[in-house]
Design an enzyme around this catalytic site. Structure first.
Site, PDB file in Angstrom:
ATOM      1  N   ALA A   7       0.832  -1.206   0.000  1.00  0.00           N
ATOM      2  CA  ALA A   7       0.000   0.000   0.000  1.00  0.00           C
ATOM      3  C   ALA A   7       0.867   1.256   0.000  1.00  0.00           C
ATOM      4  O   ALA A   7       0.503   2.274   0.582  1.00  0.00           O
ATOM      5  CB  ALA A   7      -0.920  -0.002   1.224  1.00  0.00           C
ATOM      6  N   ARG A  13      -2.808   9.154 -10.350  1.00  0.00           N
ATOM      7  CA  ARG A  13      -3.992   9.397 -11.191  1.00  0.00           C
ATOM      8  C   ARG A  13      -5.262   9.624 -10.379  1.00  0.00           C
ATOM      9  O   ARG A  13      -6.298   9.978 -10.946  1.00  0.00           O
ATOM     10  CB  ARG A  13      -4.175   8.226 -12.172  1.00  0.00           C
ATOM     11  CG  ARG A  13      -3.152   8.257 -13.306  1.00  0.00           C
ATOM     12  CD  ARG A  13      -3.034   6.911 -13.992  1.00  0.00           C
ATOM     13  NE  ARG A  13      -4.313   6.470 -14.532  1.00  0.00           N
ATOM     14  CZ  ARG A  13      -4.606   5.202 -14.816  1.00  0.00           C
ATOM     15  NH1 ARG A  13      -3.713   4.247 -14.584  1.00  0.00           N
ATOM     16  NH2 ARG A  13      -5.774   4.886 -15.302  1.00  0.00           N
ATOM     17  N   GLY A  76       9.679  -0.516  -6.216  1.00  0.00           N
ATOM     18  CA  GLY A  76       9.063  -1.643  -6.917  1.00  0.00           C
ATOM     19  C   GLY A  76       8.405  -2.622  -5.957  1.00  0.00           C
ATOM     20  O   GLY A  76       8.620  -2.576  -4.743  1.00  0.00           O
ATOM     21  N   THR A  77       7.599  -3.518  -6.542  1.00  0.00           N
ATOM     22  CA  THR A  77       6.810  -4.438  -5.714  1.00  0.00           C
ATOM     23  C   THR A  77       7.693  -5.434  -4.942  1.00  0.00           C
ATOM     24  O   THR A  77       7.356  -5.816  -3.815  1.00  0.00           O
ATOM     25  CB  THR A  77       5.797  -5.209  -6.580  1.00  0.00           C
ATOM     26  OG1 THR A  77       6.484  -5.757  -7.715  1.00  0.00           O
ATOM     27  CG2 THR A  77       4.683  -4.303  -7.068  1.00  0.00           C
ATOM     28  N   TYR A  98      -2.633  -6.602  -2.645  1.00  0.00           N
ATOM     29  CA  TYR A  98      -2.489  -5.178  -2.957  1.00  0.00           C
ATOM     30  C   TYR A  98      -3.570  -4.389  -2.207  1.00  0.00           C
ATOM     31  O   TYR A  98      -4.748  -4.756  -2.251  1.00  0.00           O
ATOM     32  CB  TYR A  98      -2.694  -4.923  -4.451  1.00  0.00           C
ATOM     33  CG  TYR A  98      -1.576  -5.381  -5.370  1.00  0.00           C
ATOM     34  CD1 TYR A  98      -0.409  -5.953  -4.884  1.00  0.00           C
ATOM     35  CD2 TYR A  98      -1.701  -5.214  -6.752  1.00  0.00           C
ATOM     36  CE1 TYR A  98       0.602  -6.354  -5.747  1.00  0.00           C
ATOM     37  CE2 TYR A  98      -0.714  -5.612  -7.620  1.00  0.00           C
ATOM     38  CZ  TYR A  98       0.436  -6.185  -7.119  1.00  0.00           C
ATOM     39  OH  TYR A  98       1.422  -6.579  -7.982  1.00  0.00           O
ATOM     40  N   ASN A 164      -0.906 -11.639 -14.660  1.00  0.00           N
ATOM     41  CA  ASN A 164      -0.635 -11.679 -13.228  1.00  0.00           C
ATOM     42  C   ASN A 164      -1.544 -10.676 -12.530  1.00  0.00           C
ATOM     43  O   ASN A 164      -1.525  -9.487 -12.853  1.00  0.00           O
ATOM     44  CB  ASN A 164       0.838 -11.305 -13.011  1.00  0.00           C
ATOM     45  CG  ASN A 164       1.179 -11.132 -11.536  1.00  0.00           C
ATOM     46  OD1 ASN A 164       0.620 -11.806 -10.676  1.00  0.00           O
ATOM     47  ND2 ASN A 164       2.117 -10.229 -11.268  1.00  0.00           N
ATOM     48  N   ARG A 328     -32.637  11.513  14.911  1.00  0.00           N
ATOM     49  CA  ARG A 328     -31.205  11.678  15.228  1.00  0.00           C
ATOM     50  C   ARG A 328     -30.783  10.688  16.315  1.00  0.00           C
ATOM     51  O   ARG A 328     -31.615   9.994  16.892  1.00  0.00           O
ATOM     52  CB  ARG A 328     -30.954  13.126  15.633  1.00  0.00           C
ATOM     53  CG  ARG A 328     -31.101  14.091  14.447  1.00  0.00           C
ATOM     54  CD  ARG A 328     -31.039  15.530  14.888  1.00  0.00           C
ATOM     55  NE  ARG A 328     -29.861  15.801  15.690  1.00  0.00           N
ATOM     56  CZ  ARG A 328     -29.738  16.830  16.523  1.00  0.00           C
ATOM     57  NH1 ARG A 328     -30.729  17.689  16.675  1.00  0.00           N
ATOM     58  NH2 ARG A 328     -28.632  17.002  17.207  1.00  0.00           N
ATOM     59  N   LYS A 346     -34.548  13.708  18.721  1.00  0.00           N
ATOM     60  CA  LYS A 346     -33.164  13.442  19.133  1.00  0.00           C
ATOM     61  C   LYS A 346     -33.118  12.952  20.563  1.00  0.00           C
ATOM     62  O   LYS A 346     -33.787  13.516  21.425  1.00  0.00           O
ATOM     63  CB  LYS A 346     -32.336  14.726  19.012  1.00  0.00           C
ATOM     64  CG  LYS A 346     -30.880  14.529  19.349  1.00  0.00           C
ATOM     65  CD  LYS A 346     -30.240  15.751  19.977  1.00  0.00           C
ATOM     66  CE  LYS A 346     -30.564  15.845  21.457  1.00  0.00           C
ATOM     67  NZ  LYS A 346     -29.772  16.848  22.188  1.00  0.00           N
ATOM     68  N   ARG A 435     -51.087  31.858  28.112  1.00  0.00           N
ATOM     69  CA  ARG A 435     -51.109  32.857  27.049  1.00  0.00           C
ATOM     70  C   ARG A 435     -52.037  33.952  27.511  1.00  0.00           C
ATOM     71  O   ARG A 435     -52.900  33.749  28.364  1.00  0.00           O
ATOM     72  CB  ARG A 435     -51.542  32.272  25.709  1.00  0.00           C
ATOM     73  CG  ARG A 435     -52.911  31.660  25.721  1.00  0.00           C
ATOM     74  CD  ARG A 435     -53.223  30.984  24.381  1.00  0.00           C
ATOM     75  NE  ARG A 435     -54.584  30.457  24.401  1.00  0.00           N
ATOM     76  CZ  ARG A 435     -54.948  29.328  23.829  1.00  0.00           C
ATOM     77  NH1 ARG A 435     -54.085  28.582  23.196  1.00  0.00           N
ATOM     78  NH2 ARG A 435     -56.197  28.938  23.879  1.00  0.00           N
TER      79      ARG A 435
END
Ligand code: UD1
Ligand code: CA
Length: 455
Positions: A7, A13, A76-77, A98, A164, A328, A346, A435
């Site tokens: 890794a 890319r 390299g590998t 891999y 491979n 939530r 929640k 009220r």
């Protein structure tokens, strides 16, 4: 068995600052897919070879029982596997995986390990209609004699379609000797792991191959395009597994599972739903279109209507949720609860048969059974510094547009009149109103526009 996961590569890319193996497929870093599959083989030890991205890779995985070997620079590998040598026990074979090949199945790896046994070199190979870019498997009289990389291959070798995959199992003591003898005298100036094949042949070690069930199991991620392709392949596999188990999917191409989704019998899921973490849907649950459900348990017969967002919640049997509900973390709904549109809940428990059907916030609340929460009701649980609980006992009726300023308790059977701002406990069985009384001014007149001095 020892397992080494390569890794260290940078993944140019991907066009990203994040190391390639930490990009996510189905919500989980690529490397974690590989680790999780490798674990199913119960290896004696696992070593991750990392490099690009500094310590981001070991930092993400630090709480797991893994060894880490840093490879810098990346030569390299073969050089990569050599970095893991201190962690490889000679008495058992070593499997190389891999970190950017996330979808290999455990069954395929087991087949490869069985082919290798204790003393053979085994390579996972596939037939690629277009083998461009891959190392080619060169055979003589049917036996593998070496692997040649694309850039080093002759025209005849380039025509070989058996390639491979990079995944192999080698006897460890031999592997260490072969790695020490690698040279980088090739087109890329790298230490190729693949060159151990010719060494094995020279040493009289048998080289064998095994094949996965599907080519996509061996596909790697080098770009966002490939990542997106593998995501679709994986999601389609998960959807097909649900279909085989009898789940009804309105469209198997329009469901995303990022974690584990467990379904009972006769579950129906409409299009556009995303499931994250661990989600359990019991028998006869229906999920409407465009819901996001994360770490939730939904009991039998519950209906989740379209456009709901649910996280860390438990939903009781035959409950009705949504459309447009938000549950939530810490929400626990008993059976037959109704949570309607634009209701947010929640850290609250809601008892059997209680309803909040429209436009409400229920937070830090303990609610009994058969309660009715009117539209626009808000539990005021937060004073800007601390949070407080609201207790609403059984059979309470809360009139629309009420505010319950916590900590406060509404006694069993109490009724709050619409528009009440409750700042003290409401006694059981009574009507509580807060009220100003409604008055009407008989002689009042609307103001009329004054002639202006300006203009
Ligand atoms: C490699 C194989 C090739 C095979 C192909 C399959 C070699 C020499 N070639 O080629 O035969 O068909 O994989 O995809 O082995 N890595 C490191 N450190 C390094 C170099 C690579 O950790 O120094 C890691 C990469 O991060 C990646 C894996 O090894 O996970 C393969 O590297 P990559 O450069 O993709 O190998 P290929 O040249 O594609
Ligand atoms: Ca590659």
């Amino acid at each position: 068995m020892n397992i080494v996961i390569l890794a260290a590569g940078m993944g140019k890319r991907m066009q990203s600052a994040l190391p390639k193996v930490l990009h996510r497929l189905a919500g989980k870093p690529l490397l974690c897919h590989v680790i999780d599959t490798a674990r199913t083989l119960a290896p004696a030890g696992m070593c991750i070879v990392y490099g690009h991205g500094g310590d981001a890779v070991p930092a993400l995985l630090k709480d797991q029982a893994l060894a880490f070997a840093r490879q810098a620079p990346q030569l390299g590998t073969g050089h990569a596997v050599a970095q893991a040598e201190p962690y490889l026990h000679d008495g058992m074979p070593t499997m190389v995986l891999y970190g950017d090949v996330p979808l290999t199945r455990g069954a395929s790896l087991e087949r490869l390990a069985a082919a290798a046994g204790a003393d053979r070199l085994a390579i996972l190979t596939v037939e690629m209609p277009d083998p461009t870019g891959y190392g080619r498997i060169v055979r003589q009289a049917g036996r593998i004699v070496r692997i040649v990389e694309q850039k080093d291959a002759s025209a005849a070798e380039l025509a070989i379609t058996e390639v491979n995959t990079g995944i192999m199992v080698a006897p460890t003591a031999h592997l260490k000797r072969w790695l020490a003898a690698l040279s980088n005298d090739n087109a890329q100036g790298e230490y190729y792991l693949t060159d151990i094949v010719a060494q094995a042949v020279a040493d009289g070690v048998e080289v064998v191959s095994a094949q996965p069930d599907a080519i996509w199991e061996t596909l790697g991620v080098n770009s966002k395009v490939q990542l997106a392709q593998l995501e679709r392949i994986h999601q389609r596999e998960l959807a097909d597994r649900l279909l085989e188990l009898g789940v009804t999917l309105a469209d198997p191409a329009r469901i995303d599972i990022r974690g584990s989704l467990t379904c009972g019998r006769d579950v129906t899921i409409d299009v556009g739903c995303v499931f994250e973490g661990d989600v359990v849907l019991a028998d006869n649950v229906t999920v409407g279109a465009n819901c996001v459900i994360r770490n939730a348990k939904v009991a039998a017969g519950a209906a989740i209507k379209p456009f709901c967002h649910i996280e860390d919640a438990v939903i009781g049997a035959a409950a009705q949720i949504g459309p447009y509900a938000r549950l939530r973390p810490g929400t626990e709904l008993a059976s037959d609860v109704h949570i309607g549109n634009f209701v947010e809940v929640k850290n609250s428990t809601i008892g059997v048969g209680s309803k909040a059907n429209h436009l409400a916030y229920v937070g830090d609340t303990t609610m009994g059974a058969r309660v009715n929460i009117g539209a626009g009701t808000i539990t005021c649980n937060y004073d800007g510094v601390n949070k407080f609980r609201t207790v609403i006992e059984d059979d309470v009726f809360i009139g629309s547009d009420s505010q319950l300023v916590a900590p406060v308790t509404v006694g069993a059977g109490a009724t709050l009149a619409a528009g009440t701002t409750l700042t003290r406990d409401a006694p059981a069985g009574k009507l509580t109103v807060s009220r100003t009384r409604q008055i009407t001014l008989d002689n009042w007149q609307r103001p009329v526009r004054q002639p202006s001095s300006k203009n």
